[in-house]
Design a protein around this motif. Structure first.
Motif, short mmCIF file in Angstrom:
data_model
loop_
_atom_site.label_atom_id
_atom_site.label_comp_id
_atom_site.label_asym_id
_atom_site.label_seq_id
_atom_site.Cartn_x
_atom_site.Cartn_y
_atom_site.Cartn_z
N ILE A 102 112.22 58.11 107.89
CA ILE A 102 111.18 57.92 106.88
C ILE A 102 111.11 56.47 106.44
CG2 ILE A 102 110.51 58.55 104.52
CD1 ILE A 102 111.62 61.34 105.07
N ALA A 103 112.26 55.79 106.36
CA ALA A 103 112.26 54.38 105.98
C ALA A 103 111.50 53.54 107.00
CB ALA A 103 113.70 53.88 105.85
N ILE A 104 111.66 53.86 108.30
CA ILE A 104 110.92 53.15 109.34
C ILE A 104 109.42 53.41 109.19
CG2 ILE A 104 110.53 52.99 111.83
CD1 ILE A 104 113.10 51.73 111.00
N CYS A 105 109.07 54.66 108.98
CA CYS A 105 107.65 55.02 108.88
C CYS A 105 106.98 54.35 107.69
CB CYS A 105 107.49 56.54 108.77
SG CYS A 105 108.00 57.44 110.25
N SER A 106 107.74 54.11 106.61
CA SER A 106 107.13 53.56 105.40
C SER A 106 106.62 52.15 105.58
CB SER A 106 108.15 53.59 104.25
OG SER A 106 109.23 52.72 104.52
N PHE A 107 107.03 51.48 106.69
CA PHE A 107 106.52 50.14 106.94
C PHE A 107 105.06 50.15 107.37
CE2 PHE A 107 111.06 48.95 107.37
CZ PHE A 107 111.05 47.86 106.51
N VAL A 108 104.58 51.25 107.95
CA VAL A 108 103.22 51.27 108.48
C VAL A 108 102.33 52.36 107.89
CG1 VAL A 108 103.52 50.12 110.71
CG2 VAL A 108 104.23 52.48 110.45
N LEU A 109 102.90 53.28 107.12
CA LEU A 109 102.06 54.32 106.52
C LEU A 109 102.70 54.81 105.24
CD1 LEU A 109 103.56 57.30 107.12
CD2 LEU A 109 102.77 56.81 109.43
N ASP A 110 101.91 55.52 104.47
CA ASP A 110 102.39 56.13 103.24
C ASP A 110 103.11 57.43 103.61
OD1 ASP A 110 102.83 57.31 100.83
OD2 ASP A 110 100.80 57.09 100.07
N PRO A 111 104.42 57.54 103.34
CA PRO A 111 105.15 58.75 103.72
C PRO A 111 104.57 60.03 103.15
CG PRO A 111 106.67 57.00 103.09
CD PRO A 111 105.30 56.52 102.74
N GLY A 124 92.66 48.43 108.81
CA GLY A 124 93.70 48.33 109.83
C GLY A 124 95.06 48.62 109.21
N PHE A 125 96.00 47.75 109.47
CA PHE A 125 97.34 48.01 108.96
C PHE A 125 97.60 47.33 107.63
CE2 PHE A 125 98.38 43.84 110.26
CZ PHE A 125 97.91 43.67 111.55
N PHE A 126 96.55 46.77 106.97
CA PHE A 126 96.78 46.18 105.65
C PHE A 126 96.67 47.21 104.53
CE2 PHE A 126 95.39 42.51 108.12
CZ PHE A 126 96.49 41.73 107.92
N GLU A 127 95.92 48.26 104.75
CA GLU A 127 95.75 49.25 103.70
C GLU A 127 97.05 49.90 103.27
OE1 GLU A 127 93.08 52.32 104.72
OE2 GLU A 127 93.15 53.31 102.81
N PRO A 128 97.96 50.23 104.19
CA PRO A 128 99.17 50.92 103.75
C PRO A 128 100.05 50.10 102.84
CG PRO A 128 98.85 51.19 106.11
CD PRO A 128 97.88 50.17 105.65
N ILE A 129 99.86 48.76 102.76
CA ILE A 129 100.77 47.96 101.94
C ILE A 129 100.75 48.42 100.50
CG2 ILE A 129 101.15 45.65 101.01
CD1 ILE A 129 100.30 44.54 103.65
N GLU A 130 99.55 48.57 99.92
CA GLU A 130 99.47 49.00 98.53
C GLU A 130 100.01 50.40 98.38
OE1 GLU A 130 95.31 48.42 97.99
OE2 GLU A 130 95.62 46.51 96.95
#
Length: 732
Positions: free
Chosen positions: A207-216, A291-297
């Motif tokens: 889950i920690a890995i996944c949290s870098f690119v998506l909202d868990p 793209g992949f900027f949305e998951p940051i927030e």
């Protein structure tokens, strides 16, 4: 619709720099003989966090270096290979390369691609026997190791149902999870995908890995039954075949890396940030977001992990994960500190401090006005003013504490420098710090770095002896270098100490005579030690790239004095040297004594004041050609008539009729002759030089309660002038 992602890049830059500094600190502190597993895990987490952020923002040059770095760290933390000095040197070199690459993206500075390739090959050579699943695509010039089949039989299997994601995000996530085990990707409807991960790692790590690119919270996690032996063998064979076709799991180094652009930015083999920004803006109308900027927030907003469709066992595991601290007490403390802090620009803090300074001045004006009122008639008003005074003082102290930073901000820079310099000179040095939590004003911390750097380098080069010399003197091979900080009253005392050979009095006197410096008979050790601060003074027999040119100690003294500080040296031959620096905690506000000369009111910094007295006529003596002295408890001190300094008509010309304030700085005392003492107060320091011009004998100015401007005296300059008052004053 457009999006400004510059704020996110700045957050990434700041966090990456902090993580790299933490990595260096951990590497320098690690015990090679018996490394702490938690420290190794912490180093691995810093590398992985840097890689995750770099991958998210498309900074692929940093991703490539950290990918090999974390592979090597993973093998070491799992006990597959022993940690050696060679590993630590390589990791520190990789940290320097990552910092250079980070500065290249943030500041546009040059990146030495040869150095990047050298470090990459160095790490590759140390990872020669690593499993292929742990390797990322290398930059041109890197050689890939031979592929091996990794057995994941007996591991747990998790099904991750992903939300809508672009193809490159799914590919990148699959590659990351591929480091932990076997990953199979199955397409679903509406541009969604599912991943089945077979691994020996925990669900927390996945889950920690996944949290870098998506909202868990948008991911559905299901634990599947383990594979039987036959299916596990088949899966391993499929994985080996896939790796042989694609190179390294999910990475396709031809398609994923952008082609080199002639004359373009991006250093050739990685995607420039500008290209990412333009891509993000071009895709702003995409119904899937940015793209992949949305998951940051979303990632930053996510406080826990919720798997709505997960079975009860997985849900319970997630709940337990939320309750327990993150991987050890250190991580929990760090996470709590991060959650309890915000990033604020220094400009906003300075603006707040200036406003509070003005408030202090206004409060002083109000207090001075109401002093003339009848306390019986205006009792309520006076009580309110008293309450305002207390609140203003509390607010001032609270705001000033915002600018205070721990000395660890400075101390953390030196372990690496000490290690490298000692190795270069062939010496062994144990570096010890104390009082790193002691706080100092940010403005002073930034200015103290260079003087301390010079003092530390001098201690290693001149102070600490070579191992064979130390053995001959009955000492241990490794010299000890101490750096400490502590509070004493309103000052901070910073000391640089070593247990080396100490200062050589005879050599210093001989060099001073050779340079034509004024020498007195029977000079005290303290006066002799002060000679090393003379410009161009050096006793080094050989000039090296470390020291020996006589440039530095005079600059150290000048910089410390400019900050209102004092430098003191204590040394014993054969036992070592201690250089002590005393600094005010802040230059923004100081406690001062208001003094009057004629019609003028000056502020005398309280930290330099010892006492005040009215001397008897017989205690004041005139020395022909040398000015006036005053006898205080059997000691004759030079008398400084302040009215002569600033050409003021005084009320009293006879010291026995006025007041003498005993002041001290740099180990020297003097008596300051004034007309009267007005009082004691805190004053807000205003820079006179930036608003007017530099005035000799004056260090700044302040605004008094009546609105008038009062000058703050430069005590060090006044004492230096005490020997030249008659004819050669420094103020002429």
């Amino acid at each position: 619709m457009t999006i400004d992602i510059s704020q996110f890049f700045q957050v990434f830059f700041d966090e990456a720099e902090e993580l790299l500094a933490e990595m260096e600190r951990l590497l320098l502190a690690v015990d090679l003989d018996n490394p702490d597993p938690e420290d190794l895990n912490a180093v691995f987490r810093t590398a992985h966090s840097v890689k995750g952020g770099a991958s998210t923002f498309g900074v692929t040059d940093m991703t490539e270096v950290t990918h090999i770095l974390e592979t090597l760290l993973d093998r070491i933390r799992k006990g597959e290979m022993a940690l050696t000095t060679e590993h630590v040197d390589a990791f520190l070199a990789a940290k320097d390369i990552l910092k250079m690459q980070l500065d290249g993206h943030r500041l546009g500075s040059a990146v030495d691609q040869d150095a990047v390739a050298d470090v990459g090959m160095m790490l590759q050579s140390l990872t020669a026997h690593a499993p292929v699943a742990a390797l990322a695509p290398m930059a041109p010039g890197f050689n890939a190791p031979e592929a091996k089949v990794v057995d994941h039989s007996g591991g747990r299997r998790y099904r991750l149902e992903l939300p809508v994601m672009v193809h490159r995000e799914v590919t990148a996530l699959g590659a990351e999870l591929g480091l932990m085990g076997h990953v199979a990707i199955t397409p679903l409807d509406h541009d969604r995908n599912a991943m089945v991960v077979t691994t020996h790692e925990s669900l927390d790590d996945i889950i920690a890995i996944c949290s870098f690119v998506l909202d868990p919270e948008q991911m559905v996690v299901t634990e599947l039954p383990p594979l039987d032996a036959a299916r596990a063998e088949l899966e391993s064979a499929e994985r080996a075949k896939t790796e042989a076709e694609l190179g390294y799991g999910f990475f396709d180094e031809i398609e994923l890396l952008p082609p080199p652009q002639v004359g373009g930015v991006g250093y050739g083999f990685f995607q420039p940030i500008e290209q990412i920004r333009s891509t993000a803006e071009a895709g702003a109308d995409d119904n899937r977001g940015y793209g992949f900027f949305e998951p940051i927030e979303q990632i930053r907003a996510a406080a826990g992990i919720v798997a709505e469709a997960a079975p009860a066992a997985v849900a319970a595991h997630v709940e337990e994960h939320e309750k327990k601290p993150a991987k050890g007490e250190k991580a929990a403390v760090a996470a709590g500190a991060e959650a309890g802090s915000i990033r604020v620009s220094i400009e906003k803090v300075d603006q707040l401090i200036n406003l509070v300074g003005e408030l202090v001045i206004t409060q002083a004006m109000i207090e001075q006005r109401v002093d003339t009122l009848d306390p019986m008639k205006h009792e309520r008003l006076l009580n309110s003013v008293s309450q305002l005074t207390r609140n203003t003082r509390d607010l001032q102290e609270a705001v000033m504490s915002i600018r205070m930073m721990p000395m660890d901000f400075v101390f953390s820079r030196f372990p690496r420098m000490v290690r490298d310099l000692a190795a270069k000179l062939g010496k062994k040095v144990d570096f010890i710090t104390n009082g790193a939590a002691t706080e100092l004003d940010k403005g002073l911390i930034e200015r103290i770095v260079d003087p301390l750097t010079h003092l530390v380098r001098n201690s290693i080069d001149h102070g600490i002896e070579m191992p064979e010399v130390r053995r001959a003197g009955g000492k241990s091979d490794a010299g000890r270098l101490f750096l400490s900080a502590s509070h004493q009253g309103g000052n901070i005392i910073i000391e640089v100490s070593d247990d080396g050979g100490g200062l050589n009095r005879e050599r210093i006197l001989a060099k001073a005579a050779q340079n034509g410096l004024p020498l007195a008979e029977n000079m005290s050790d303290a006066d002799v030690w002060q000679l090393i601060f003379a410009p161009g003074f050096s006793t080094a027999e050989v000039v090296t790239d470390v020291s020996g040119r006589g440039v530095g100690m005079d600059v150290v003294k000048r910089n410390i004095t400019a900050m209102g500080g004092v430098v003191d040296i204590r040394s014993a031959k054969g036992f070592g040297t201690t250089i002590s620096i005393s600094l005010p905690l802040t230059l923004a506000i100081l406690d001062g004594m208001s003094i009057r000369v004629g019609e003028e009111v000056y502020i005398l910094p309280l930290g330099f004041v010892i006492e005040s007295l009215q001397p008897a006529p017989e205690d004041v003596k005139e020395i022909s050609g040398k000015g006036t002295v005053v006898k205080v408890r059997g000691e004759y001190l030079p008398l400084i008539p302040l009215y002569q300094m600033f050409d003021i008509t005084p009320r009293f010309a006879d010291p026995s009729e006025g007041i003498v304030v005993i002041i001290e700085t740099d180990g020297r005392k003097a008596g300051l002759f004034i007309d009267d003492l007005v009082g004691q107060q805190q004053v807000v320091v205003k820079n006179l030089e930036s608003n007017y011009r530099k005035v000799a004998g004056i260090s700044g100015a302040t605004i008094l309660g009546d609105g008038g401007v009062s000058l703050i005296l430069d005590v060090a300059a006044l004492i230096r002038s005490s020997r030249q008052l008659a004819d050669e004053t420094i103020f002429s």
